[in-house]
Design a protein around this motif. Structure first.
Motif, PDB file in Angstrom:
ATOM      1  N   THR A 112       0.833  -1.210   0.000  1.00  0.00           N
ATOM      2  CA  THR A 112       0.000   0.000   0.000  1.00  0.00           C
ATOM      3  C   THR A 112       0.860   1.250   0.000  1.00  0.00           C
ATOM      4  O   THR A 112       0.568   2.226  -0.714  1.00  0.00           O
ATOM      5  CB  THR A 112      -0.923   0.002   1.225  1.00  0.00           C
ATOM      6  N   THR A 113       1.936   1.227   0.780  1.00  0.00           N
ATOM      7  CA  THR A 113       2.862   2.363   0.799  1.00  0.00           C
ATOM      8  C   THR A 113       3.482   2.583  -0.570  1.00  0.00           C
ATOM      9  O   THR A 113       3.586   3.721  -1.058  1.00  0.00           O
ATOM     10  CB  THR A 113       3.964   2.121   1.841  1.00  0.00           C
ATOM     11  N   GLY A 114       3.891   1.485  -1.202  1.00  0.00           N
ATOM     12  CA  GLY A 114       4.474   1.601  -2.537  1.00  0.00           C
ATOM     13  C   GLY A 114       3.479   2.120  -3.558  1.00  0.00           C
ATOM     14  O   GLY A 114       3.820   2.948  -4.417  1.00  0.00           O
ATOM     15  N   LEU A 115       2.226   1.648  -3.484  1.00  0.00           N
ATOM     16  CA  LEU A 115       1.205   2.100  -4.434  1.00  0.00           C
ATOM     17  C   LEU A 115       0.884   3.577  -4.234  1.00  0.00           C
ATOM     18  O   LEU A 115       0.695   4.323  -5.203  1.00  0.00           O
ATOM     19  CB  LEU A 115      -0.062   1.262  -4.280  1.00  0.00           C
ATOM     20  N   PHE A 116       0.843   4.006  -2.971  1.00  0.00           N
ATOM     21  CA  PHE A 116       0.645   5.433  -2.705  1.00  0.00           C
ATOM     22  C   PHE A 116       1.794   6.249  -3.304  1.00  0.00           C
ATOM     23  O   PHE A 116       1.579   7.293  -3.932  1.00  0.00           O
ATOM     24  CB  PHE A 116       0.554   5.688  -1.200  1.00  0.00           C
ATOM     25  N   GLY A 117       3.015   5.751  -3.115  1.00  0.00           N
ATOM     26  CA  GLY A 117       4.170   6.445  -3.675  1.00  0.00           C
ATOM     27  C   GLY A 117       4.124   6.512  -5.185  1.00  0.00           C
ATOM     28  O   GLY A 117       4.475   7.536  -5.786  1.00  0.00           O
ATOM     29  N   PHE A 118       3.650   5.422  -5.825  1.00  0.00           N
ATOM     30  CA  PHE A 118       3.584   5.427  -7.281  1.00  0.00           C
ATOM     31  C   PHE A 118       2.490   6.367  -7.778  1.00  0.00           C
ATOM     32  O   PHE A 118       2.645   6.994  -8.836  1.00  0.00           O
ATOM     33  CB  PHE A 118       3.338   4.016  -7.810  1.00  0.00           C
ATOM     34  N   SER A 119       1.392   6.480  -7.040  1.00  0.00           N
ATOM     35  CA  SER A 119       0.359   7.448  -7.437  1.00  0.00           C
ATOM     36  C   SER A 119       0.904   8.871  -7.348  1.00  0.00           C
ATOM     37  O   SER A 119       0.601   9.725  -8.197  1.00  0.00           O
ATOM     38  CB  SER A 119      -0.892   7.291  -6.560  1.00  0.00           C
ATOM     39  N   MET A 120       1.751   9.137  -6.341  1.00  0.00           N
ATOM     40  CA  MET A 120       2.400  10.448  -6.254  1.00  0.00           C
ATOM     41  C   MET A 120       3.396  10.647  -7.403  1.00  0.00           C
ATOM     42  O   MET A 120       3.537  11.752  -7.935  1.00  0.00           O
ATOM     43  CB  MET A 120       3.121  10.591  -4.910  1.00  0.00           C
ATOM     44  N   PHE A 121       4.067   9.566  -7.785  1.00  0.00           N
ATOM     45  CA  PHE A 121       4.988   9.635  -8.918  1.00  0.00           C
ATOM     46  C   PHE A 121       4.235   9.994 -10.206  1.00  0.00           C
ATOM     47  O   PHE A 121       4.689  10.827 -10.993  1.00  0.00           O
ATOM     48  CB  PHE A 121       5.710   8.299  -9.083  1.00  0.00           C
ATOM     49  N   LEU A 122       3.075   9.365 -10.419  1.00  0.00           N
ATOM     50  CA  LEU A 122       2.278   9.671 -11.597  1.00  0.00           C
ATOM     51  C   LEU A 122       1.747  11.101 -11.555  1.00  0.00           C
ATOM     52  O   LEU A 122       1.654  11.777 -12.587  1.00  0.00           O
ATOM     53  CB  LEU A 122       1.119   8.685 -11.719  1.00  0.00           C
ATOM     54  N   PHE A 123       1.406  11.572 -10.360  1.00  0.00           N
ATOM     55  CA  PHE A 123       0.975  12.959 -10.213  1.00  0.00           C
ATOM     56  C   PHE A 123       2.088  13.911 -10.644  1.00  0.00           C
ATOM     57  O   PHE A 123       1.865  14.845 -11.433  1.00  0.00           O
ATOM     58  CB  PHE A 123       0.570  13.215  -8.762  1.00  0.00           C
ATOM     59  N   LEU A 124       3.310  13.666 -10.171  1.00  0.00           N
ATOM     60  CA  LEU A 124       4.444  14.511 -10.551  1.00  0.00           C
ATOM     61  C   LEU A 124       4.795  14.339 -12.021  1.00  0.00           C
ATOM     62  O   LEU A 124       5.234  15.286 -12.679  1.00  0.00           O
ATOM     63  CB  LEU A 124       5.660  14.180  -9.675  1.00  0.00           C
TER      64      LEU A 124
END
Length: 710
Positions: A112-124
């Motif tokens: 879940t932490t990794g998926l949250f981080g990847f969603s932030m990556f896609l946002f950036l």
């Protein structure tokens, strides 16, 4: 009786008492090692210490692999995948498993932490993507972007038809079609990361690749949505129409309501001031809320943050501050967790479970790769690009990375892909990520040959009546007047005109793609380049037809700005590059500002420039009213200390001193002085005059002549 319990003999365990422990609430914080001295590792049964331990292990493992693999050209992304495979294998060892996943929720929390981080990556990624590039890109880039997407799809569909079985299940068809689609993608973010790591982001090859990738990314969005809509239409046409209408409303809300609000924020922010923190937090929260919406409605937590990021105006002040605040932590920590946890799910033994699936997947990977490689190579080679450069470009366009990995990981979660197919495709990404950077680095070296034929284009070899072409580089407003003062003393004539190319250098912030802007004569220039270009145009008007000015703005990473300077000098055939010094002096003679980035840039230009280079050190204002010079700059000295005293004694007699710099040549007059030089790029005499110990307001122009003449 219908409600009577069954007899004990019919229960699975008879009358035995079975104790079942179900944690109603996860334990978060521990008391540390001292909670149970007999078992110090008990603190890892709590979710927060366990998550911190998992993040630490992932961080250390990825950097260990990168430290080992970097010398041979392996990228950081490939090192993350290596770390994931190793941790996945170790996770099957009971001792490591009990420690690394010591609770039932350990794996879920980490994922879940990794998926949250990847969603932030896609946002950036959306924040940094420049959609306007797709509209103003060249026709060649548009054609390459479309071909690079469609060609692998066509070849993949041919492979699909070849392997199609008479009674093939629907799940197998979906799995193979998803594999074909993802293998056909070209991600702008993946290519930008690769180019940045190879340090060719600002090269001509890199610009073309990014332009084509933006076109491919836009095509991918439409393609993926078309496939998803087709599936919904087959299930329920009414639901498909409803879904389409809601998504259209969602996109309109983001781009026609939320985006204009951000422009209002920009207008309300004073020039040079950062955007208020409350707006930054609000934008991030909107991105997370859109992720929740798309998870509920579209079964994808990733598309919402990406679209919000895409709506954010790129560059300063909003886009740049979002990237500055979040990119380091997201890319350095969260993205590593996502890549590693996704790769940890690989089970190498499952790759060979079904020979038919293995055969189809491998053929699809290979054929899709060459179906993208060959057209991209042909399109550039046919356009007169050199053979090695064309091949390097085709390899870049065929690269795979975290975006493709995320597609495969998501399709595995929603049961579109089997575990076997996921393992095969993920290994394919790893092989791609290892081989392509090494081959590109071998094939394409932008510095090895680029300026070889222009070594004689400098001030020494310039004919007396020839046109003087000067490239004047500007970083900050205070550089403009000083550069124009130096340009004034070149004294253009009717027989020897001056052509000045004014280049405003701006640091790339809040976007993925470098931009090079040519400002036309009659256009209204807006933004940060306005004052600089206006001053140079005024200089052109003041010289009554003896000077021609062309203005440009280059937005690129500081470490790659030398590419913009050298490329412009090469294409415009300039004889002289004029650069500002990295120090700014205050009125009282003290150092006010010092920029190591500008110094690095100046040194990089000196190493690569195709013509003469001048570094202007401004310590005072030139007195244009001075008509005569002091009687004859002749003193004889054969020792370094005497030479230093002579130079310092004449410093206050002039407004500007021009000093030649000879690279790699020593003389008796300056012997011993180089050992005390603070800035070797200025030469011995130039370093003396630029020293803060010199009490003078004289400005110095250090002229470096290329010593290699072919």
């Amino acid at each position: 009786m219908g409600g009577a319990p069954p007899p004990p003999s019919s229960l699975p365990y008879g009358n035995d008492t079975i104790e079942v422990c179900v944690p109603l609430l996860p334990k978060v914080n521990s008391a540390g090692f001292w909670e149970d001295p007999a078992s110090p590792s008990v603190f890892l049964t709590y979710s927060l210490p366990l998550l911190e331990f998992q993040m630490l292990v992932i961080f250390l493992t990825t950097h260990l692999f990168h430290f080992i693999c970097k010398p041979i050209g392996v990228t950081y992304f490939a090192s993350q995948m290596f770390a994931g495979i190793v941790l996945g294998i170790m996770g099957k060892v009971k001792g490591f498993q009990r420690t690394f996943f010591s609770t039932d929720f350990g794996a879920e929390t980490l994922e879940t932490t990794g998926l949250f981080g990847f969603s932030m990556f896609l946002f950036l990624m959306g924040v940094k993507m420049d959609l306007k590039m797709a509209l103003r890109t060249s026709r060649r880039a548009i054609v390459i972007g479309i071909i690079s997407l469609l060609s692998p799809i066509v070849v993949g569909l041919c492979v699909y038809e070849k392997f199609k079985e008479p009674n093939q299940s629907k799940s197998t068809s979906v799995e193979r079609l998803m594999g074909i689609t993802v293998e056909s993608l070209t991600s702008c973010s993946v290519i930008a990361c690769l180019l940045s790591e190879l340090k060719i982001l600002n090269s001509e090859l890199g610009r073309l690749a990014l332009s084509a990738a933006v076109v491919g990314d836009i095509g991918t969005l439409f393609l993926v949505y078309f496939i998803s809509s087709s599936k919904r239409w087959a299930i329920s046409p009414g639901f498909a129409v409803t879904h389409f209408c809601v998504m259209v409303f969602f996109v309109i809300l983001i781009f026609f309501v939320f985006r204009p609000m951000m422009f209002r924020i920009i207008r309300a922010t004073p020039d040079g001031r950062p955007v208020s923190e409350v707006y930054i937090v609000t934008i991030v929260m909107v991105a997370m809320a859109c992720g929740i919406f798309t998870t509920k409605f579209n079964k994808s937590p990733l598309i919402g943050p990406f679209l919000v990021g895409l709506s954010v105006p790129d560059g300063p002040p909003i886009g740049s501050i979002l990237v500055d605040k979040f990119e380091c932590f997201v890319n350095g920590v969260f993205l590593a967790i996502y890549v590693t946890t996704a790769t940890m799910r690989i089970n190498p033994h499952k790759m060979f479970a079904d020979p038919i699936t293995l055969k189809f997947s491998l053929i699809n990977i290979v054929f899709s790769f060459f179906a993208k490689l060959i057209p991209c190579f042909g399109a550039t080679f046919w356009g007169m690009m050199p053979l090695r450069d064309s091949l390097a470009f085709a390899l870049i366009m065929s690269s795979k990375g975290v975006v493709e990995l995320s597609y495969f990981s998501t399709f595995r979660d929603i049961k579109y892909l089997t575990k076997q197919s996921f393992c095969i495709f993920t290994f394919g990404i790893l092989v791609n990520a290892i081989i392509i950077p090494i081959l590109v680095k071998f094939l394409y070296d932008p510095d090895s040959r680029k300026y070889a034929t222009y070594q004689k284009r400098n001030l020494v070899h310039l004919k007396p009546d020839a046109e003087l072409r000067i490239l004047a580089c500007v970083h900050r407003p205070e550089h403009v007047s000083a550069l124009i003062d130096v340009l004034d003393i070149t004294c253009p004539t009717k027989d020897s005109h001056n052509v000045v190319y004014a280049l405003h250098l701006v640091e790339l912030a809040g976007r993925d793609t470098p931009v090079f802007i040519t400002h036309k004569k009659n256009e209204n220039v807006v933004g940060r380049s306005f004052e600089h270009i206006l001053a140079f145009r005024q200089y052109e008007e003041n010289n009554g037809g003896l000077v021609t000015v062309e203005a440009f703005t280059a937005i690129s990473p500081p470490k790659l700005m030398y590419e913009d300077i050298c490329n412009t000098a090469l294409t415009k055939q300039t004889s002289f590059i004029l650069l500002p010094f990295h120090r700014k002096w205050a009125i009282d003679g003290t150092i006010e500002v010092e920029s190591n980035a500008i110094r690095y840039l100046n040194c990089s230009v000196l190493d690569r420039a195709p013509c003469s280079v001048g570094i202007l050190i401004t310590r005072g204002v030139l007195d244009r009213r001075r008509k005569s010079l002091k009687g004859e700059a002749e003193e004889v000295s054969n020792r370094g200390p005497e030479a230093a005293k002579i130079v310092q004694s004449i410093a206050n007699d002039y407004d500007l001193i021009i000093v030649g710099r000879r690279d790699g040549m020593n003389s008796a007059q300056t012997k011993g002085l180089s050992e005390w030089s603070e800035f070797p790029e200025l030469g011995v005499i130039g370093d003396l005059l630029a020293s803060p110990d010199l009490d003078s307001r004289v400005s110095i122009l250090i002229v470096h002549q290329q010593h290699r003449v072919e």
